[in-house]
Design a protein around this motif. Structure first.
Motif, short mmCIF file in Angstrom:
data_model
loop_
_atom_site.label_atom_id
_atom_site.label_comp_id
_atom_site.label_asym_id
_atom_site.label_seq_id
_atom_site.Cartn_x
_atom_site.Cartn_y
_atom_site.Cartn_z
N UNK A 133 17.35 -2.74 23.20
CA UNK A 133 17.31 -1.29 23.21
C UNK A 133 16.69 -0.67 21.98
N UNK A 134 16.32 -1.49 20.99
CA UNK A 134 15.67 -1.00 19.78
C UNK A 134 14.30 -1.65 19.66
N UNK A 135 13.45 -1.00 18.84
CA UNK A 135 12.10 -1.51 18.64
C UNK A 135 11.92 -1.86 17.16
N UNK A 136 11.54 -3.10 16.91
CA UNK A 136 11.25 -3.58 15.56
C UNK A 136 9.73 -3.66 15.45
N UNK A 137 9.16 -2.92 14.49
CA UNK A 137 7.71 -2.82 14.36
C UNK A 137 7.23 -3.58 13.12
N UNK A 138 6.30 -4.52 13.33
CA UNK A 138 5.68 -5.26 12.23
C UNK A 138 4.24 -4.77 12.06
N UNK A 139 3.80 -4.63 10.79
CA UNK A 139 2.48 -4.05 10.54
C UNK A 139 1.71 -4.83 9.48
N UNK A 140 0.39 -4.81 9.63
CA UNK A 140 -0.54 -5.26 8.60
C UNK A 140 -1.51 -4.10 8.38
N UNK A 141 -1.51 -3.54 7.17
CA UNK A 141 -2.28 -2.32 6.91
C UNK A 141 -2.86 -2.33 5.50
N UNK A 142 -3.94 -1.58 5.31
CA UNK A 142 -4.53 -1.45 3.98
C UNK A 142 -3.96 -0.24 3.23
N UNK A 143 -2.94 0.42 3.79
CA UNK A 143 -2.32 1.59 3.16
C UNK A 143 -0.94 1.22 2.62
N UNK A 144 -0.70 1.60 1.38
CA UNK A 144 0.60 1.31 0.78
C UNK A 144 1.64 2.36 1.15
N UNK A 145 1.24 3.62 1.18
CA UNK A 145 2.18 4.70 1.47
C UNK A 145 2.46 4.85 2.95
N UNK A 146 3.61 5.48 3.26
CA UNK A 146 4.06 5.59 4.65
C UNK A 146 4.23 7.02 5.12
N UNK A 147 3.66 7.97 4.35
CA UNK A 147 3.59 9.36 4.81
C UNK A 147 2.14 9.81 4.69
N UNK A 148 1.80 10.90 5.38
CA UNK A 148 0.40 11.32 5.51
C UNK A 148 -0.27 11.57 4.17
N UNK A 149 0.45 12.12 3.23
CA UNK A 149 -0.11 12.37 1.89
C UNK A 149 -0.76 11.11 1.31
N UNK A 150 -0.15 9.96 1.57
CA UNK A 150 -0.64 8.70 0.99
C UNK A 150 -1.64 7.99 1.90
N UNK A 151 -1.25 7.74 3.16
CA UNK A 151 -2.12 6.86 3.94
C UNK A 151 -3.37 7.56 4.47
N UNK A 152 -3.36 8.88 4.63
CA UNK A 152 -4.57 9.57 5.10
C UNK A 152 -5.54 9.76 3.95
N UNK A 153 -5.05 10.24 2.80
CA UNK A 153 -5.97 10.67 1.74
C UNK A 153 -6.04 9.74 0.53
N UNK A 154 -5.15 8.74 0.42
CA UNK A 154 -5.12 7.93 -0.80
C UNK A 154 -5.14 6.43 -0.53
N UNK A 155 -5.68 6.01 0.60
CA UNK A 155 -5.78 4.57 0.88
C UNK A 155 -6.93 3.96 0.06
N UNK A 156 -6.60 2.93 -0.69
CA UNK A 156 -7.60 2.28 -1.56
C UNK A 156 -7.97 0.86 -1.09
N UNK A 157 -7.11 0.24 -0.32
CA UNK A 157 -7.32 -1.15 0.03
C UNK A 157 -8.45 -1.38 1.02
N UNK A 158 -9.12 -2.51 0.84
CA UNK A 158 -10.15 -2.95 1.79
C UNK A 158 -9.50 -4.00 2.69
N UNK A 159 -9.25 -3.65 3.92
CA UNK A 159 -8.53 -4.51 4.85
C UNK A 159 -9.21 -5.87 4.98
#
Length: 286
Positions: free
Chosen positions: A240-266
């Protein structure tokens, strides 16, 4: 003649009854409201960003989001596992369409809040897509060398989330996004950043689905200095629950960080492994 008249008199009530039944059936069909499509996505997040889903009325959701360091940080940092960023959040469904939420991220000691409204819901032969509107505010409380005015610590995000469930296994979402920053480091930087996000979910089995999320920065100084956010993940349904696993080039988890401040090259290995896990509580009867 008498026989013909008698036949007509006998058949007229039957024809009238058939007519009446057809009219009643048509009225019932027109009054029947199509049921909205459910579970376009299985969680309130796709990866980093929001999905169109909201908690149900009276449901309180406790969400833990976690990102380790980059995989290419080497064995000394245990390939990122020695480093971590975390966000704790609470989301509450005021009704089946309107939800509010708050959160706190360890990155820049940031507090965030949002309002989320399900404007339209996909329904067969009635509404082709679902639309959810999202407005967020982020407050950075990190200490700086020179103290900054309160307003310069605020960032706002506005999104329209448009999604369609094409089949029981495939859902797609489009996310036009505006991020407004009250403070930027130089005159060259954008206060307003526009981005276009796309996301998808494809079921691989009864309990596992593949997810993809990508935010394209529209041309400008921010797009020149930072990278587009990319995340690949898996939704795993467990009891009944969902466990989500991710691989991402963004460190932050809110829009301020992952939309405008992503630095990593995936594709160079700047990949943050992480997860979202949530627990729902019914705090009010419908």
């Amino acid at each position: 003649m008498l026989a013909a008249a008698g036949f007509l008199l006998l058949t007229f009530p039957a024809l009238a009854q058939d007519d009446l039944l057809q009219q009643l059936s048509a009225a019932q069909d027109s009054a029947r409201v199509p049921e909205p499509v459910a579970a376009t996505f299985k969680g309130v997040r796709v990866s980093n960003g929001h999905s169109i889903e909201t908690p149900g009325q009276g449901v309180l959701l406790f969400l833990i989001s976690h990102r380790f360091g980059t995989l290419n940080s080497g064995a000394y940092n245990f390939f990122g596992l020695d480093q971590a960023t975390i966000r704790l959040g609470l989301e509450y469904g005021l009704n089946d369409r309107l939800a509010v939420g708050i959160g706190r991220s360890s990155l820049e000691k940031t507090y965030d809040g949002f309002v989320k409204y399900r404007l339209l819901r996909q329904a067969p032969a009635h509404m082709p897509v679902s639309v959810t509107l999202l407005g967020t505010t982020a407050l950075t409380t990190l200490r700086f060398g020179n103290e900054r005015p309160f307003r310069t610590r605020l960032t706002y995000t506005y999104q329209a989330l448009l999604a369609r469930k094409f089949s029981p296994g495939l859902s797609l979402q489009l996310m036009p996004t505006l991020v407004h920053r009250n403070f930027v480091a130089t005159e060259r930087d954008d206060n307003d950043v526009l981005a276009l996000g796309v996301a998808g979910r494809q079921k691989l089995s009864k309990r596992v689905a593949l997810t993809l999320e990508y935010y394209y920065l529209l041309p400008g100084p921010t797009a020149d200095d930072f990278r587009n956010s990319l995340a690949v993940g898996f939704d795993i349904e467990t009891g009944g629950h969902v466990f989500q696993l991710h691989f991402t080039n963004s460190q932050g988890m809110i829009e301020k960080f992952f939309v405008t401040e992503t630095r990593g090259n995936f594709f160079d290995g700047d990949i943050y492994f992480g997860f979202n896990v949530s627990r729902a509580f019914s705090v009010k009867r419908k």
